[in-house]
Write a protein that holds these residues in place. Sequence first.
Motif, short mmCIF file in Angstrom:
data_model
loop_
_atom_site.label_atom_id
_atom_site.label_comp_id
_atom_site.label_asym_id
_atom_site.label_seq_id
_atom_site.Cartn_x
_atom_site.Cartn_y
_atom_site.Cartn_z
N PHE A 119 0.79 -1.22 0.00
CA PHE A 119 0.00 0.00 0.00
C PHE A 119 0.83 1.28 0.00
O PHE A 119 0.27 2.38 -0.02
CB PHE A 119 -0.98 -0.01 1.18
CG PHE A 119 -2.00 -1.11 1.06
CD1 PHE A 119 -3.00 -1.05 0.11
CD2 PHE A 119 -1.94 -2.21 1.89
CE1 PHE A 119 -3.94 -2.07 -0.01
CE2 PHE A 119 -2.88 -3.24 1.79
CZ PHE A 119 -3.87 -3.16 0.83
N GLY A 120 2.16 1.17 0.04
CA GLY A 120 3.01 2.35 -0.09
C GLY A 120 3.23 3.16 1.17
O GLY A 120 3.56 4.34 1.11
N TYR A 121 3.11 2.53 2.32
CA TYR A 121 3.36 3.22 3.58
C TYR A 121 4.83 3.15 3.95
O TYR A 121 5.52 2.20 3.58
CB TYR A 121 2.54 2.59 4.72
CG TYR A 121 1.06 2.82 4.59
CD1 TYR A 121 0.50 4.07 4.84
CD2 TYR A 121 0.21 1.78 4.22
CE1 TYR A 121 -0.86 4.27 4.71
CE2 TYR A 121 -1.15 1.98 4.10
CZ TYR A 121 -1.68 3.23 4.35
OH TYR A 121 -3.04 3.44 4.23
N PRO A 122 5.32 4.11 4.74
CA PRO A 122 6.70 4.02 5.25
C PRO A 122 6.78 2.99 6.37
O PRO A 122 5.77 2.67 7.01
CB PRO A 122 6.96 5.44 5.78
CG PRO A 122 5.62 5.98 6.13
CD PRO A 122 4.65 5.36 5.16
N LEU A 153 0.31 8.24 4.17
CA LEU A 153 0.00 8.19 5.59
C LEU A 153 -0.95 9.32 5.98
O LEU A 153 -1.84 9.13 6.82
CB LEU A 153 1.29 8.27 6.40
CG LEU A 153 1.26 7.80 7.83
CD1 LEU A 153 0.73 6.39 7.93
CD2 LEU A 153 2.65 7.89 8.43
N SER A 154 -0.80 10.48 5.35
CA SER A 154 -1.66 11.62 5.68
C SER A 154 -3.10 11.36 5.26
O SER A 154 -4.03 11.98 5.79
CB SER A 154 -1.14 12.90 5.02
OG SER A 154 -1.35 12.86 3.62
N GLU A 155 -3.32 10.44 4.33
CA GLU A 155 -4.66 10.12 3.85
C GLU A 155 -5.27 8.92 4.58
O GLU A 155 -6.38 8.50 4.26
CB GLU A 155 -4.61 9.84 2.35
CG GLU A 155 -4.16 11.04 1.55
CD GLU A 155 -3.83 10.72 0.10
OE1 GLU A 155 -3.72 9.52 -0.26
OE2 GLU A 155 -3.66 11.67 -0.68
N LEU A 156 -4.56 8.38 5.56
CA LEU A 156 -5.03 7.21 6.28
C LEU A 156 -6.17 7.57 7.23
O LEU A 156 -6.01 8.42 8.11
CB LEU A 156 -3.88 6.56 7.07
CG LEU A 156 -4.22 5.30 7.84
CD1 LEU A 156 -4.61 4.17 6.89
CD2 LEU A 156 -3.04 4.87 8.70
N THR A 157 -7.30 6.95 7.03
CA THR A 157 -8.46 7.06 7.93
C THR A 157 -8.81 5.66 8.39
O THR A 157 -8.31 4.67 7.84
CB THR A 157 -9.67 7.68 7.21
OG1 THR A 157 -10.06 6.78 6.15
CG2 THR A 157 -9.35 9.06 6.64
N GLU A 158 -9.69 5.54 9.37
CA GLU A 158 -10.11 4.22 9.81
C GLU A 158 -10.77 3.45 8.66
O GLU A 158 -10.58 2.24 8.53
CB GLU A 158 -11.06 4.32 11.00
CG GLU A 158 -10.35 4.68 12.28
CD GLU A 158 -11.24 4.59 13.51
OE1 GLU A 158 -12.42 4.19 13.40
OE2 GLU A 158 -10.75 4.92 14.60
N ILE A 162 -9.22 -0.12 7.42
CA ILE A 162 -9.93 -1.40 7.50
C ILE A 162 -10.10 -2.00 6.11
O ILE A 162 -10.00 -3.21 5.93
CB ILE A 162 -11.26 -1.29 8.26
CG1 ILE A 162 -11.80 -2.70 8.61
CG2 ILE A 162 -12.31 -0.53 7.48
CD1 ILE A 162 -10.93 -3.52 9.50
N ALA A 163 -10.33 -1.17 5.11
CA ALA A 163 -10.45 -1.69 3.74
C ALA A 163 -9.14 -2.33 3.29
O ALA A 163 -9.14 -3.41 2.68
CB ALA A 163 -10.86 -0.57 2.79
N GLU A 164 -8.02 -1.68 3.60
CA GLU A 164 -6.71 -2.23 3.24
C GLU A 164 -6.39 -3.49 4.03
O GLU A 164 -5.84 -4.46 3.49
CB GLU A 164 -5.62 -1.18 3.43
CG GLU A 164 -5.73 -0.05 2.42
CD GLU A 164 -4.78 1.11 2.68
OE1 GLU A 164 -4.58 1.91 1.75
OE2 GLU A 164 -4.24 1.23 3.80
N LEU A 165 -6.74 -3.51 5.32
CA LEU A 165 -6.53 -4.72 6.12
C LEU A 165 -7.31 -5.89 5.56
O LEU A 165 -6.80 -7.01 5.44
CB LEU A 165 -6.95 -4.47 7.58
CG LEU A 165 -6.04 -3.61 8.42
CD1 LEU A 165 -6.68 -3.32 9.77
CD2 LEU A 165 -4.69 -4.27 8.62
#
Length: 192
Positions: A119-122, A153-158, A162-165
Amino acid sequence: MGYYHVNDTGKGIYIKSFDTINKNYELPPLDYIKSYLERKYGSCDKDISMLSGMDLYHQIVYIGMDKYLFSYLAKPIIQETNNNQSFCKSFSDAFDRRYSAYFDKVAANTFELLFCHRFGYPFGCFKGISDYDGDIMFFCNLQFPPETYNKKLSELTEEVFIAELREFFSDFLDDDYYKTVELEICEEYIKE
Protein backbone atom coordinates in the motif's frame (compact mmCIF):
# COMPACT_ATOMS: atom_id res chain seq x y z
CA MET A 1 9.08 -13.74 37.51
CA GLY A 2 8.88 -10.39 35.85
CA TYR A 3 6.46 -7.60 35.28
CA TYR A 4 3.56 -8.43 32.93
CA HIS A 5 2.13 -5.37 31.19
CA VAL A 6 0.86 -3.77 28.00
CA ASN A 7 3.82 -2.74 25.86
CA ASP A 8 2.05 -1.23 22.88
CA THR A 9 -1.46 -0.54 21.66
CA GLY A 10 -3.20 0.57 18.52
CA LYS A 11 -6.19 0.01 16.30
CA GLY A 12 -6.03 -3.03 14.08
CA ILE A 13 -7.16 -6.63 13.96
CA TYR A 14 -6.43 -9.88 15.74
CA ILE A 15 -5.38 -12.69 13.43
CA LYS A 16 -6.67 -16.19 14.00
CA SER A 17 -4.12 -18.98 14.01
CA PHE A 18 -3.03 -20.05 10.52
CA ASP A 19 -0.61 -22.51 8.99
CA THR A 20 -0.98 -21.76 5.29
CA ILE A 21 -0.68 -18.69 3.10
CA ASN A 22 -1.57 -17.83 -0.47
CA LYS A 23 1.14 -19.63 -2.44
CA ASN A 24 0.81 -17.09 -5.26
CA TYR A 25 1.49 -14.05 -3.07
CA GLU A 26 4.44 -12.05 -4.37
CA LEU A 27 7.17 -10.83 -2.05
CA PRO A 28 8.61 -7.33 -2.41
CA PRO A 29 11.94 -6.95 -4.26
CA LEU A 30 15.04 -8.12 -2.37
CA ASP A 31 16.44 -4.59 -1.87
CA TYR A 32 13.11 -3.55 -0.28
CA ILE A 33 13.24 -6.55 2.07
CA LYS A 34 16.83 -5.78 3.01
CA SER A 35 16.06 -2.13 3.76
CA TYR A 36 13.12 -3.21 5.92
CA LEU A 37 15.25 -5.65 7.94
CA GLU A 38 17.98 -3.01 8.37
CA ARG A 39 15.39 -0.53 9.64
CA LYS A 40 13.79 -3.07 11.99
CA TYR A 41 16.97 -4.61 13.45
CA GLY A 42 19.59 -1.93 12.82
CA SER A 43 21.46 -4.28 10.47
CA CYS A 44 20.67 -7.22 8.24
CA ASP A 45 22.48 -10.42 9.25
CA LYS A 46 20.45 -12.46 6.79
CA ASP A 47 21.71 -13.23 3.32
CA ILE A 48 18.61 -12.18 1.39
CA SER A 49 19.85 -13.92 -1.77
CA MET A 50 19.00 -17.22 -0.04
CA LEU A 51 15.31 -16.47 -0.61
CA SER A 52 15.55 -17.38 -4.29
CA GLY A 53 15.93 -21.07 -3.46
CA MET A 54 12.91 -21.33 -1.14
CA ASP A 55 9.18 -21.64 -1.57
CA LEU A 56 7.06 -18.73 -0.32
CA TYR A 57 6.24 -20.42 3.00
CA HIS A 58 9.91 -20.74 3.92
CA GLN A 59 10.75 -17.29 2.52
CA ILE A 60 8.24 -15.85 4.99
CA VAL A 61 9.84 -17.89 7.78
CA TYR A 62 13.37 -16.76 6.83
CA ILE A 63 12.37 -13.09 6.72
CA GLY A 64 10.20 -13.29 9.84
CA MET A 65 12.64 -15.02 12.17
CA ASP A 66 13.82 -12.82 15.00
CA LYS A 67 17.55 -12.63 15.77
CA TYR A 68 17.33 -15.40 18.39
CA LEU A 69 15.62 -17.95 16.14
CA PHE A 70 17.89 -16.98 13.25
CA SER A 71 21.05 -17.55 15.29
CA TYR A 72 19.69 -20.81 16.74
CA LEU A 73 18.21 -22.33 13.57
CA ALA A 74 19.69 -20.73 10.45
CA LYS A 75 23.26 -19.75 11.36
CA PRO A 76 24.43 -23.31 12.17
CA ILE A 77 22.99 -24.51 8.85
CA ILE A 78 24.72 -21.68 6.98
CA GLN A 79 28.04 -22.76 8.52
CA GLU A 80 27.44 -26.44 7.60
CA THR A 81 26.36 -25.95 3.99
CA ASN A 82 28.36 -24.66 1.07
CA ASN A 83 25.70 -23.51 -1.36
CA ASN A 84 22.29 -21.90 -1.55
CA GLN A 85 20.45 -25.06 -2.62
CA SER A 86 21.72 -27.23 0.23
CA PHE A 87 21.07 -24.43 2.74
CA CYS A 88 17.49 -23.96 1.56
CA LYS A 89 16.68 -27.67 1.80
CA SER A 90 18.35 -28.08 5.21
CA PHE A 91 16.74 -24.91 6.56
CA SER A 92 13.27 -25.85 5.32
CA ASP A 93 13.57 -29.38 6.73
CA ALA A 94 14.83 -28.12 10.11
CA PHE A 95 12.03 -25.55 10.45
CA ASP A 96 9.35 -28.03 9.39
CA ARG A 97 10.64 -30.65 11.82
CA ARG A 98 11.03 -28.42 14.89
CA TYR A 99 9.07 -25.19 14.52
CA SER A 100 6.23 -25.53 12.00
CA ALA A 101 3.67 -25.22 14.81
CA TYR A 102 4.95 -21.64 15.28
CA PHE A 103 4.68 -20.61 11.64
CA ASP A 104 1.91 -18.08 12.27
CA LYS A 105 3.86 -16.42 15.07
CA VAL A 106 7.01 -16.14 12.94
CA ALA A 107 5.01 -14.96 9.90
CA ALA A 108 3.45 -12.16 11.98
CA ASN A 109 6.86 -10.46 11.90
CA THR A 110 6.50 -10.01 8.13
CA PHE A 111 3.06 -8.35 8.14
CA GLU A 112 4.43 -4.80 8.29
CA LEU A 113 6.90 -5.44 5.47
CA LEU A 114 4.25 -6.91 3.18
CA PHE A 115 1.51 -4.40 4.09
CA CYS A 116 3.75 -1.34 3.65
CA HIS A 117 5.00 -2.59 0.30
CA ARG A 118 1.52 -3.34 -0.98
CA PHE A 119 0.00 0.00 0.00
CA GLY A 120 3.01 2.35 -0.09
CA TYR A 121 3.36 3.22 3.58
CA PRO A 122 6.70 4.02 5.25
CA PHE A 123 8.17 1.51 7.69
CA GLY A 124 7.57 1.96 11.39
CA CYS A 125 3.88 2.85 11.27
CA PHE A 126 2.42 -0.61 11.84
CA LYS A 127 3.17 -3.60 13.99
CA GLY A 128 2.60 -7.27 13.24
CA ILE A 129 3.37 -9.46 16.23
CA SER A 130 2.64 -12.46 18.33
CA ASP A 131 2.78 -11.27 21.93
CA TYR A 132 3.56 -12.94 25.26
CA ASP A 133 0.02 -14.37 25.43
CA GLY A 134 0.33 -15.85 21.93
CA ASP A 135 -2.16 -13.40 20.39
CA ILE A 136 -1.34 -12.58 16.78
CA MET A 137 -2.23 -9.05 15.73
CA PHE A 138 -1.55 -6.30 13.26
CA PHE A 139 -2.20 -2.70 14.19
CA CYS A 140 -1.29 0.91 13.51
CA ASN A 141 1.06 2.15 16.21
CA LEU A 142 2.16 5.42 14.69
CA GLN A 143 2.77 8.31 17.04
CA PHE A 144 1.40 11.55 15.56
CA PRO A 145 2.76 13.66 14.18
CA PRO A 146 5.14 11.38 12.28
CA GLU A 147 8.79 12.40 11.96
CA THR A 148 8.49 13.04 8.23
CA TYR A 149 5.55 13.80 5.99
CA ASN A 150 4.17 10.97 3.89
CA LYS A 151 1.23 11.62 1.56
CA LYS A 152 -0.14 8.08 1.81
CA LEU A 153 0.00 8.19 5.59
CA SER A 154 -1.66 11.62 5.68
CA GLU A 155 -4.66 10.12 3.85
CA LEU A 156 -5.03 7.21 6.28
CA THR A 157 -8.46 7.06 7.93
CA GLU A 158 -10.11 4.22 9.81
CA GLU A 159 -12.22 3.48 6.72
CA VAL A 160 -9.17 3.30 4.46
CA PHE A 161 -7.22 1.24 7.01
CA ILE A 162 -9.93 -1.40 7.50
CA ALA A 163 -10.45 -1.69 3.74
CA GLU A 164 -6.71 -2.23 3.24
CA LEU A 165 -6.53 -4.72 6.12
CA ARG A 166 -9.41 -6.70 4.66
CA GLU A 167 -7.84 -6.75 1.21
CA PHE A 168 -4.36 -7.67 2.44
CA PHE A 169 -5.23 -10.42 4.92
CA SER A 170 -7.93 -12.06 2.79
CA ASP A 171 -5.38 -12.22 -0.05
CA PHE A 172 -2.21 -13.10 1.91
CA LEU A 173 -3.88 -15.72 4.11
CA ASP A 174 -6.28 -16.79 1.33
CA ASP A 175 -9.15 -16.63 3.81
CA ASP A 176 -12.51 -14.91 3.20
CA TYR A 177 -12.96 -14.50 6.96
CA TYR A 178 -10.85 -11.35 6.76
CA LYS A 179 -13.15 -9.69 4.22
CA THR A 180 -15.52 -8.73 7.06
CA VAL A 181 -13.26 -8.07 10.06
CA GLU A 182 -13.65 -4.81 11.98
CA LEU A 183 -11.06 -2.59 13.65
CA GLU A 184 -10.52 -3.11 17.35
CA ILE A 185 -8.05 -2.04 19.99
CA CYS A 186 -5.03 -4.35 19.99
CA GLU A 187 -2.81 -4.64 23.05
CA GLU A 188 0.62 -6.23 22.95
CA TYR A 189 1.44 -7.86 26.29
CA ILE A 190 5.02 -8.52 27.35
CA LYS A 191 6.74 -9.81 30.47
CA GLU A 192 9.96 -8.08 31.54
